[in-house]
Motif scaffolding. Structure first.
Motif, mmCIF file in Angstrom:
data_model
loop_
_atom_site.group_PDB
_atom_site.id
_atom_site.type_symbol
_atom_site.label_atom_id
_atom_site.label_comp_id
_atom_site.label_asym_id
_atom_site.label_seq_id
_atom_site.Cartn_x
_atom_site.Cartn_y
_atom_site.Cartn_z
ATOM 1 N N PHE A 379 0.849 -1.191 0.000
ATOM 2 C CA PHE A 379 0.000 0.000 0.000
ATOM 3 C C PHE A 379 0.887 1.245 0.000
ATOM 4 O O PHE A 379 2.051 1.206 0.395
ATOM 5 N N VAL A 380 0.331 2.347 -0.437
ATOM 6 C CA VAL A 380 1.112 3.568 -0.626
ATOM 7 C C VAL A 380 1.206 4.375 0.664
ATOM 8 O O VAL A 380 0.291 4.372 1.496
ATOM 9 N N ASP A 381 2.337 5.055 0.841
ATOM 10 C CA ASP A 381 2.543 6.016 1.924
ATOM 11 C C ASP A 381 2.976 7.318 1.251
ATOM 12 O O ASP A 381 4.135 7.492 0.891
ATOM 13 N N TYR A 382 2.026 8.218 1.059
ATOM 14 C CA TYR A 382 2.318 9.452 0.329
ATOM 15 C C TYR A 382 3.291 10.354 1.085
ATOM 16 O O TYR A 382 4.053 11.104 0.467
ATOM 17 N N ASP A 383 3.249 10.312 2.405
ATOM 18 C CA ASP A 383 4.160 11.157 3.180
ATOM 19 C C ASP A 383 5.615 10.781 2.923
ATOM 20 O O ASP A 383 6.486 11.657 2.816
ATOM 21 N N GLU A 384 5.891 9.488 2.836
ATOM 22 C CA GLU A 384 7.258 9.039 2.599
ATOM 23 C C GLU A 384 7.569 8.883 1.121
ATOM 24 O O GLU A 384 8.734 8.726 0.735
ATOM 25 N N GLY A 385 6.554 8.920 0.270
ATOM 26 C CA GLY A 385 6.771 8.800 -1.155
ATOM 27 C C GLY A 385 7.229 7.427 -1.581
ATOM 28 O O GLY A 385 8.062 7.289 -2.490
ATOM 29 N N LEU A 386 6.675 6.369 -0.959
ATOM 30 C CA LEU A 386 7.034 5.000 -1.323
ATOM 31 C C LEU A 386 5.882 4.071 -0.954
ATOM 32 O O LEU A 386 4.844 4.507 -0.461
ATOM 33 N N CYS A 387 6.051 2.789 -1.209
ATOM 34 C CA CYS A 387 5.044 1.795 -0.868
ATOM 35 C C CYS A 387 5.557 0.916 0.267
ATOM 36 O O CYS A 387 6.747 0.570 0.310
ATOM 37 N N HIS A 388 4.651 0.570 1.185
ATOM 38 C CA HIS A 388 4.977 -0.320 2.303
ATOM 39 C C HIS A 388 4.254 -1.645 2.120
ATOM 40 O O HIS A 388 3.223 -1.727 1.440
ATOM 41 N N GLN A 389 4.778 -2.659 2.788
ATOM 42 C CA GLN A 389 4.094 -3.950 2.838
ATOM 43 C C GLN A 389 3.373 -4.062 4.172
ATOM 44 O O GLN A 389 3.909 -3.697 5.225
ATOM 45 N N ASP A 390 2.118 -4.519 4.110
ATOM 46 C CA ASP A 390 1.311 -4.670 5.318
ATOM 47 C C ASP A 390 1.783 -5.908 6.082
ATOM 48 O O ASP A 390 1.354 -7.036 5.825
ATOM 49 N N CYS A 391 2.700 -5.683 7.013
ATOM 50 C CA CYS A 391 3.241 -6.768 7.840
ATOM 51 C C CYS A 391 3.788 -6.161 9.118
ATOM 52 O O CYS A 391 3.919 -4.937 9.234
ATOM 53 N N GLU A 392 4.071 -7.001 10.083
ATOM 54 C CA GLU A 392 4.536 -6.532 11.377
ATOM 55 C C GLU A 392 5.858 -5.781 11.226
ATOM 56 O O GLU A 392 6.778 -6.242 10.544
ATOM 57 N N VAL A 393 5.928 -4.612 11.862
ATOM 58 C CA VAL A 393 7.134 -3.796 11.792
ATOM 59 C C VAL A 393 8.322 -4.585 12.344
ATOM 60 O O VAL A 393 8.238 -5.221 13.403
ATOM 61 N N GLY A 394 9.421 -4.554 11.604
ATOM 62 C CA GLY A 394 10.613 -5.259 12.024
ATOM 63 C C GLY A 394 10.775 -6.619 11.393
ATOM 64 O O GLY A 394 11.845 -7.225 11.489
ATOM 65 N N THR A 395 9.719 -7.106 10.741
ATOM 66 C CA THR A 395 9.818 -8.423 10.109
ATOM 67 C C THR A 395 10.265 -8.335 8.657
ATOM 68 O O THR A 395 10.449 -9.360 8.005
ATOM 69 N N VAL A 407 -7.762 1.968 2.022
ATOM 70 C CA VAL A 407 -6.551 1.934 1.205
ATOM 71 C C VAL A 407 -6.637 0.815 0.165
ATOM 72 O O VAL A 407 -7.307 -0.198 0.369
ATOM 73 N N THR A 408 -5.949 1.035 -0.958
ATOM 74 C CA THR A 408 -5.900 0.023 -2.012
ATOM 75 C C THR A 408 -4.655 -0.837 -1.835
ATOM 76 O O THR A 408 -3.562 -0.314 -1.626
ATOM 77 N N TYR A 409 -4.831 -2.141 -1.910
ATOM 78 C CA TYR A 409 -3.720 -3.079 -1.773
ATOM 79 C C TYR A 409 -3.234 -3.531 -3.157
ATOM 80 O O TYR A 409 -4.016 -3.618 -4.114
ATOM 81 N N TYR A 410 -1.939 -3.862 -3.214
ATOM 82 C CA TYR A 410 -1.340 -4.381 -4.448
ATOM 83 C C TYR A 410 -0.479 -5.589 -4.109
ATOM 84 O O TYR A 410 0.017 -5.725 -2.996
ATOM 85 N N ASP A 411 -0.292 -6.426 -5.113
ATOM 86 C CA ASP A 411 0.465 -7.657 -4.897
ATOM 87 C C ASP A 411 1.972 -7.448 -4.921
ATOM 88 O O ASP A 411 2.721 -8.309 -4.438
ATOM 89 N N SER A 412 2.452 -6.339 -5.472
ATOM 90 C CA SER A 412 3.893 -6.106 -5.580
ATOM 91 C C SER A 412 4.190 -4.624 -5.452
ATOM 92 O O SER A 412 3.312 -3.775 -5.687
ATOM 93 N N PRO A 413 5.426 -4.271 -5.082
ATOM 94 C CA PRO A 413 5.784 -2.845 -5.002
ATOM 95 C C PRO A 413 5.764 -2.174 -6.368
ATOM 96 O O PRO A 413 5.477 -0.981 -6.473
ATOM 97 N N GLU A 414 6.050 -2.950 -7.423
ATOM 98 C CA GLU A 414 6.011 -2.375 -8.770
ATOM 99 C C GLU A 414 4.596 -1.924 -9.122
ATOM 100 O O GLU A 414 4.403 -0.822 -9.665
ATOM 101 N N GLU A 415 3.605 -2.773 -8.797
ATOM 102 C CA GLU A 415 2.217 -2.397 -9.070
ATOM 103 C C GLU A 415 1.813 -1.182 -8.252
ATOM 104 O O GLU A 415 1.138 -0.283 -8.753
#
Length: 737
Positions: A379-395, A407-415
């Motif tokens: 999913f997108v993080d507009y503040d940081e200008g990148l995409c994050h993966q929905d998973c536990e922080v630190g993993t 929020v809209t989910y995607y299967d890959s960071p490229e998408e």
């Protein structure tokens, strides 16, 4: 009942001998009911105009004497309602039912106090056809004719013929009914039938023992159905209001209070009630709430909860076994009735609940939050200008917990990058989203702020950040051409600086663009004009050529020149201000003067020479202050042209000497008028004090200084000069000499 003499019925009660305990109809002399009616008729017949005011709870009957007698006669002969009226036995009534409007119930046609039967409302006596039309009812001062039977109630007094007589109360009744059900449904249709029947058939203790119908009716406030019964804590003396105190019913329902209005729909069970009148909510939720403890226990079904964007179980959250397996628990509140559908606690139920109950929430988000897992989607993080993966922080390098239900989910960071951050440089977005160090493409893009082309690579931290669309960073190669990483996908990248300059900075000189795009270059070495009216050399190399000015271009230029004369030629250089004298430009640009004369602007009324050696200490040399200077080949031509109003000889003298008269200057043998002093003076220099002095020939005439301008008239002798001061004598004209 028996009188004092032990006889029954009609012989009971008379005068002092005493009546029965509860005689049905009592006359003044203790006669039986029929005799009492006859006596009442005879008494009223004596005066046909006399009326008897008969007081009743709801009806007052006005009867003439003749009609009362006829009514009494009819009553005596009737056996339909009072089967013992003409015998010696007491009247018992028909025991059928009629309406008691004051009591909101039906009562029986029987003596009120006989056998302590609390259902009795009093005996009824029928009217005849001849008297029916004469009997009228008056209620609330509104009279209307009505036919029917007459209720005789013992113990009520009325006034007739001016005397007070103990007799019976008369009330109009329209009809008798064989059962309370028929009477209640016909006469009290606005009351709950069960309540009316119970009130009518009570045993003397009121309706406190009425348990209700046990049927179900809707409780809209709490979103459930309750039973028609009184809670143990309810006030049983007032059945006109619906009790809201909840209590356990005998069949696990909840007593909601006795139903008093017939408009309240009753149902045989909670399921029927819920499906009929609370169809907008889930029937299981409704029936569970309709059971004792149903709200506290919950339905153990999923329902959508908008505040969390997930589905939760309708269950006590303190249940550690159920509510610690990932699913969330939250009881549906007693007033939260607007849950149209519940879902099973299963993957299929979760899917259905998310899609139907929370259509505005991302289904993947809803499923993950409902089951207490992470989606591992991007999913997108507009503040940081990148995409994050929905998973536990630190993993993972890009893991972050998403908290946005929409929020809209995607299967890959490229998408994700392509869809949500398509305006960014995609390779950089991919690298930033996956935590990979991005080194750039090493291609060139335009840095408009610095008017050059820069490379797409990480810069050294010591280098000031370049273009508006680049980011700084470490640069292990110390490439001075790096302008920072390109972050905007709209930025056009070029293979090299030459193609970048030609394609994107074609409005500026190509050599200037290439020079600036080369971090090690020292300038183009070409000439360009500046505002001071001179041409300078675009170079930072040292030493600068003697006499020239070296200065790197600030900004961008489209035209450069290889020589100073080309640059100073105003016809070929539109960038050179139009008021610049090309000779002035060339002289100051090269440091070599013109050796020509120009007018000084310091107020000395003289000319100066722009010497070849600008640093010459010759008194006649100077550098023009104006770029529009006009040059002359000699001092005399300069004085004649620029100072035509002055004495040319004096101007030339001052120009050559730098503004100071030489000692050999003696002036001329001429005279002029000093109008300020009103005297004639000689055209010769003053002394060092500034005062006039005698000439060297010991002439008595004072020197007035050299004539300053051509407007000063010189005279060959004192006589011709003094003629202009003819009002003075000769001595005064020459200053008293």
């Amino acid at each position: 009942d028996d009188g004092d003499d032990g006889d029954d019925g009609d012989d009971s009660g008379g005068g002092d001998s005493g009546g029965g305990d509860n005689p049905n109809i009592v006359g003044e002399d203790g006669s039986n009911g029929s005799d009492a009616i006859m006596d009442l008729g005879n008494m009223l017949a004596d005066d046909a105009s006399t009326t008897a005011d008969i007081t009743a709870a709801a009806v007052t009957a006005t009867v003439t004497g003749e009609e009362a007698a006829a009514a009494a006669a009819d009553a005596g002969n009737s056996s339909a309602l009072n089967n013992n009226a003409s015998t010696d036995e007491p009247a018992t009534g028909s025991n059928e039912w009629y309406a008691n409007y004051n009591g909101f119930k039906c009562v029986q046609d029987c003596p009120i106090n006989s056998t302590m039967n609390h259902r009795c409302g009093g005996l009824l006596v029928p009217t005849t056809s001849t008297s029916e039309s004469a009997i009228s009812t008056t209620t609330n001062n509104n009279s209307s004719s009505a036919a029917g039977t007459v209720t005789i109630v013992n113990g009520t007094s009325f006034t007739a013929l001016g005397t007070t007589t103990t007799t019976s109360k008369v009330t109009m009744v329209e009809q008798l009914y064989p059962t309370t059900t028929e009477c209640c449904s016909t006469k009290f249709p606005y009351l709950a039938l069960g309540l009316c029947v119970a009130s009518s058939e009570h045993d003397g203790s009121g309706v406190a023992n009425y348990a209700g119908s046990r049927d179900y009716y809707v409780d809209y406030e709490n979103g459930r159905c309750v039973q028609d019964c009184n809670p143990p804590t309810a006030d049983t003396t007032n059945t006109a209001s619906l009790s809201t105190t909840m209590s356990t019913s005998t069949d696990n329902g909840i007593c909601g209070g006795i139903v008093v209005e017939s408009s309240t729909t009753l149902h045989a069970n909670a399921t029927t009630c819920c499906s009929s009148q609370l169809s907008y909510m889930d029937i299981l939720l409704c029936t569970t709430r309709s059971e004792e403890g149903g709200v506290e226990g919950g339905t153990f079904r999923l329902y959508p909860r908008e505040s969390s964007g997930a589905c939760v179980i309708d269950h006590d959250p303190t249940n550690a076994i159920i509510c610690s397996i990932g699913y969330g628990c939250h009881l549906i509140g007693p007033h939260h009735a607007w849950v149209p559908k519940l879902y099973s606690v299963s993957p299929a139920g979760v899917e259905e609940c998310c899609l139907e109950g929370l259509p505005f929430v991302n289904p993947s988000y809803c499923r993950a939050k409902t089951m207490g897992i992470v989606s591992r989607k991007w999913f997108v993080d507009y503040d940081e200008g990148l995409c994050h993966q929905d998973c536990e922080v630190g993993t993972g390098p890009s893991c972050a917990i998403n908290t946005d239900p929409a929020v809209t989910y995607y299967d890959s960071p490229e998408e994700c990058c392509a869809s949500k951050l398509g305006f960014q440089n995609q390779p950089k977005c991919h690298a930033d989203s996956t935590g990979t160090l991005y080194g750039g493409t090493s291609r060139y893009y335009v840095d408009y702020r610095n008017s050059k082309c820069a490379q797409d690579c990480r810069r050294s931290p010591i280098v000031e950040e370049g273009g508006n669309n680049a980011t700084s960073g470490t640069n292990n190669t110390n490439n001075t051409n790096c302008g920072g990483l390109v972050v905007d996908s709209s930025t056009v990248l070029h293979e090299d600086a030459v193609s970048c300059c030609a394609a994107s900075l074609g409005y500026m000189h190509s050599e200037l663009c290439l020079d600036r795009s080369n971090g090690t270059a020292t300038g183009t070495g070409l000439y360009y004009p500046i505002e001071d009216g001179i041409c300078v050399k675009d170079t930072s190399a040292t030493p600068c050529p003697s006499g020239e000015t070296c200065q790197r271009v600030d900004g961008w230029l489209s035209t450069f020149y290889t020589t100073i004369p080309e640059c100073c030629n105003s016809d070929s250089n539109p960038a050179l201000p139009s008021d610049v004298n090309p000779a002035y430009c060339q002289a100051l640009s090269t440091g070599i003067g013109t050796n020509e004369w120009f007018q000084l602007s310091d107020g000395d009324n003289r000319c100066a020479k722009h010497c070849t050696n600008a640093s010459s200490i010759s008194v006649e040399c100077a550098i023009p202050a104006s770029r529009s200077v006009v040059y002359h080949p000699s001092a005399g031509e300069c004085c004649a042209s620029e100072f035509a109003h002055l004495n040319v000889d004096m101007c030339v003298e001052l120009s050559i000497t730098g503004g100071v008269f030489r000692d050999v200057v003696v002036g001329t043998e001429e005279y002029y008028v000093d109008w300020v002093r009103q005297m004639c003076v000689k055209n010769c220099p003053k002394d060092s004090s500034g005062r006039g002095s005698l000439n060297d020939d010991n002439d008595d005439v004072e020197c007035g200084g050299m004539a300053a301008g051509s407007w000063v008239t010189l005279f060959p002798n004192t006589t011709s000069c003094c003629d202009n001061l003819h009002y003075l004598d000769d001595e005064d004209c020459l200053g008293g000499q």
